[in-house]
Design an enzyme around this catalytic site. Structure first.
Site, mmCIF file in Angstrom:
data_model
loop_
_atom_site.group_PDB
_atom_site.id
_atom_site.type_symbol
_atom_site.label_atom_id
_atom_site.label_comp_id
_atom_site.label_asym_id
_atom_site.label_seq_id
_atom_site.Cartn_x
_atom_site.Cartn_y
_atom_site.Cartn_z
ATOM 1 N N TYR A 33 0.838 -1.197 0.000
ATOM 2 C CA TYR A 33 0.000 0.000 0.000
ATOM 3 C C TYR A 33 0.865 1.235 0.000
ATOM 4 O O TYR A 33 2.102 1.152 0.111
ATOM 5 C CB TYR A 33 -0.919 0.002 1.233
ATOM 6 C CG TYR A 33 -0.227 0.381 2.527
ATOM 7 C CD1 TYR A 33 0.666 -0.487 3.149
ATOM 8 C CD2 TYR A 33 -0.445 1.622 3.121
ATOM 9 C CE1 TYR A 33 1.301 -0.137 4.334
ATOM 10 C CE2 TYR A 33 0.177 1.980 4.303
ATOM 11 C CZ TYR A 33 1.049 1.095 4.905
ATOM 12 O OH TYR A 33 1.673 1.453 6.075
ATOM 13 N N ARG A 52 6.907 4.707 -5.304
ATOM 14 C CA ARG A 52 7.255 3.708 -4.284
ATOM 15 C C ARG A 52 6.223 2.584 -4.262
ATOM 16 O O ARG A 52 6.563 1.417 -4.058
ATOM 17 C CB ARG A 52 7.348 4.369 -2.898
ATOM 18 C CG ARG A 52 7.753 3.369 -1.809
ATOM 19 C CD ARG A 52 7.937 4.030 -0.466
ATOM 20 N NE ARG A 52 6.684 4.593 0.027
ATOM 21 C CZ ARG A 52 6.598 5.353 1.114
ATOM 22 N NH1 ARG A 52 7.673 5.640 1.825
ATOM 23 N NH2 ARG A 52 5.437 5.838 1.504
ATOM 24 N N ARG A 100 -8.284 -20.150 -0.888
ATOM 25 C CA ARG A 100 -7.124 -20.032 -0.005
ATOM 26 C C ARG A 100 -6.054 -21.082 -0.293
ATOM 27 O O ARG A 100 -6.351 -22.283 -0.375
ATOM 28 C CB ARG A 100 -7.559 -20.136 1.461
ATOM 29 C CG ARG A 100 -6.432 -19.783 2.433
ATOM 30 C CD ARG A 100 -6.886 -19.875 3.894
ATOM 31 N NE ARG A 100 -5.847 -19.414 4.789
ATOM 32 C CZ ARG A 100 -4.774 -20.139 5.149
ATOM 33 N NH1 ARG A 100 -4.633 -21.365 4.667
ATOM 34 N NH2 ARG A 100 -3.858 -19.632 5.954
ATOM 35 N N HIS A 102 -1.396 -21.001 -0.017
ATOM 36 C CA HIS A 102 -0.286 -20.061 0.153
ATOM 37 C C HIS A 102 0.369 -19.660 -1.165
ATOM 38 O O HIS A 102 0.613 -18.500 -1.422
ATOM 39 C CB HIS A 102 0.772 -20.651 1.096
ATOM 40 C CG HIS A 102 0.334 -20.683 2.522
ATOM 41 N ND1 HIS A 102 -0.672 -21.494 2.976
ATOM 42 C CD2 HIS A 102 0.756 -19.977 3.598
ATOM 43 C CE1 HIS A 102 -0.857 -21.293 4.269
ATOM 44 N NE2 HIS A 102 -0.002 -20.377 4.676
ATOM 45 N N LYS A 145 6.617 -1.708 1.533
ATOM 46 C CA LYS A 145 5.470 -1.164 2.280
ATOM 47 C C LYS A 145 4.306 -2.160 2.230
ATOM 48 O O LYS A 145 3.304 -1.966 1.542
ATOM 49 C CB LYS A 145 5.081 0.214 1.735
ATOM 50 C CG LYS A 145 4.320 1.044 2.741
ATOM 51 C CD LYS A 145 4.338 2.500 2.341
ATOM 52 C CE LYS A 145 3.345 3.354 3.117
ATOM 53 N NZ LYS A 145 3.567 3.411 4.552
ATOM 54 N N GLU A 177 13.396 2.869 13.114
ATOM 55 C CA GLU A 177 12.400 3.876 12.728
ATOM 56 C C GLU A 177 11.267 3.815 13.730
ATOM 57 O O GLU A 177 11.470 3.307 14.840
ATOM 58 C CB GLU A 177 11.914 3.619 11.292
ATOM 59 C CG GLU A 177 11.303 2.239 11.090
ATOM 60 C CD GLU A 177 10.774 2.004 9.679
ATOM 61 O OE1 GLU A 177 10.524 2.970 8.956
ATOM 62 O OE2 GLU A 177 10.592 0.822 9.329
ATOM 63 N N LEU A 201 11.628 1.710 6.281
ATOM 64 C CA LEU A 201 10.932 2.124 5.061
ATOM 65 C C LEU A 201 11.595 3.405 4.553
ATOM 66 O O LEU A 201 11.811 4.335 5.348
ATOM 67 C CB LEU A 201 9.450 2.406 5.372
ATOM 68 C CG LEU A 201 8.649 2.742 4.119
ATOM 69 C CD1 LEU A 201 8.282 1.474 3.360
ATOM 70 C CD2 LEU A 201 7.391 3.522 4.464
HETATM 71 N N1 PLP Z 1 8.242 4.062 8.399
HETATM 72 C C1 PLP Z 1 7.098 3.340 8.489
HETATM 73 C C2 PLP Z 1 7.155 2.003 9.151
HETATM 74 C C3 PLP Z 1 5.895 3.834 7.962
HETATM 75 O O1 PLP Z 1 4.778 3.092 8.043
HETATM 76 C C4 PLP Z 1 5.881 5.120 7.362
HETATM 77 C C5 PLP Z 1 4.667 5.672 6.792
HETATM 78 O O2 PLP Z 1 3.629 5.082 6.766
HETATM 79 C C6 PLP Z 1 7.076 5.853 7.315
HETATM 80 C C7 PLP Z 1 8.238 5.286 7.829
HETATM 81 C C8 PLP Z 1 7.128 7.226 6.698
HETATM 82 O O3 PLP Z 1 7.043 7.153 5.295
HETATM 83 P P1 PLP Z 1 6.433 8.345 4.439
HETATM 84 O O4 PLP Z 1 7.194 9.569 4.804
HETATM 85 O O5 PLP Z 1 6.675 7.940 3.030
HETATM 86 O O6 PLP Z 1 4.987 8.439 4.788
#
Ligand code: PLP
Length: 285
Positions: A33, A52, A100, A102, A145, A177, A201
């Protein structure tokens, strides 16, 4: 209209949209997403977020069933159509619908595309935030993501239970993060942030703040930093699509930062300026 949703060609409100039981997202979290926020009906950094999104999908073999430009137009159109000028726009691609099992090569389904836009607002930058820390026990592909967000759900719940806003994650001593944002520190005039590897991310907002700081002559170091450095920083802040540059004042009940207020205010002002410029310099009050 208050909100609007798209699922594989169908359009309705979010509440009315029906999803088939055999959606692989519900069995396996088999999808990716992206999310962005609007100012004055304009989604910020839309192209970066969509790029992205296509990259994440490619990493897990999902072919998003709509060309980039068409999806871009759809998101822009939805953002314009809802009543609220401030909103969250969400895109999701899943491996689709199939009995369903995998392995996906035999699922027989075609990828699904989900889009919705609902009223929401950026996190205010004129307040300071409280965080907790937790060990980062997620998998080793945090650069994708994915919609597998169970760890983030738990981390966010724990923050809420502690009366805090966000959870800062660490692997051992290394800060990675947050549950749903990137975390950074300012120390001796330098912007320090974890490098873009498989443990974080690659935040779009992170990249925009880095680019702006470099333009403003603020040195940026993308290297791992520790929990001790976090607690000892001149300022701590987090960034995400909803948090353009949010200052942290307390971590695990201890005061942090507050020692470089002018520098952080400069970064916040630049972030807001960029958002307003993108929204054509207009904001509906
Ligand atoms: N890290 C994680 C785990 C996130 O879920 C997000 C945003 O949803 C971010 C960092 C920040 O990313 P962005 O600046 O692209 O929203």
């Amino acid at each position: 209209m208050e909100n609007i949703a798209y699922y594989n060609g169908k359009i309705s409100s979010i509440e009315e949209m029906m999803i088939p039981m055999n959606e692989r997202s519900s069995y396996f979290g088999d999808g990716v997403y992206d999310a962005m926020f609007t100012v004055n009906h304009v989604p910020l950094a839309l192209d970066d977020h969509l790029r992205r999104f296509y990259r994440s999908a490619k990493r897990i073999d999902i072919d998003i069933p709509m060309p980039f430009d068409e999806l871009r137009e759809l998101v822009l159109d939805f953002c314009r159509r809802i009543d609220s000028p401030d909103a969250m726009a969400y895109v999701q691609a899943t491996r689709g619908v199939g009995m369903r099992g995998h392995a996906y090569r035999f699922a027989g389904g075609r990828p699904s595309l989900w889009v919705w836009v609902k009223p929401d607002a950026l996190d205010p930058m004129d307040r300071a935030y409280k965080c907790i820390t937790m060990e980062d026990t997620r998998f080793l592909h945090c650069d994708i993501k994915t919609i597998n967000l169970l760890p983030s759900v738990i981390y966010t719940q724990r923050a809420e239970e502690a009366g805090c806003d966000e959870t800062i994650l660490h692997r051992g001593d290394r800060v990675t993060e947050c549950a749903h944002s990137n975390v950074h520190i300012l120390k001796d005039g330098v912007f320090r942030t974890a490098p873009c590897d498989n443990l974080i991310l690659p935040g779009i907002t992170r990249a925009h703040r880095i680019a702006q700081c470099r333009e403003m002559g603020i040195p940026v170091v993308e290297e791992p930093f520790t929990l001790t450095e976090l607690m000892d920083a001149d300022e701590v802040f987090f960034t995400s699509a909803s948090a353009l540059c949010c200052r942290v004042r307390e971590i695990d009940g201890r005061p942090v930062g507050g020692r470089a207020p002018e520098l952080i205010r400069r970064i916040q002002a630049a972030a807001w300026r960029e958002a307003l410029e993108e929204a054509n310099g207009q904001r509906w009050e």
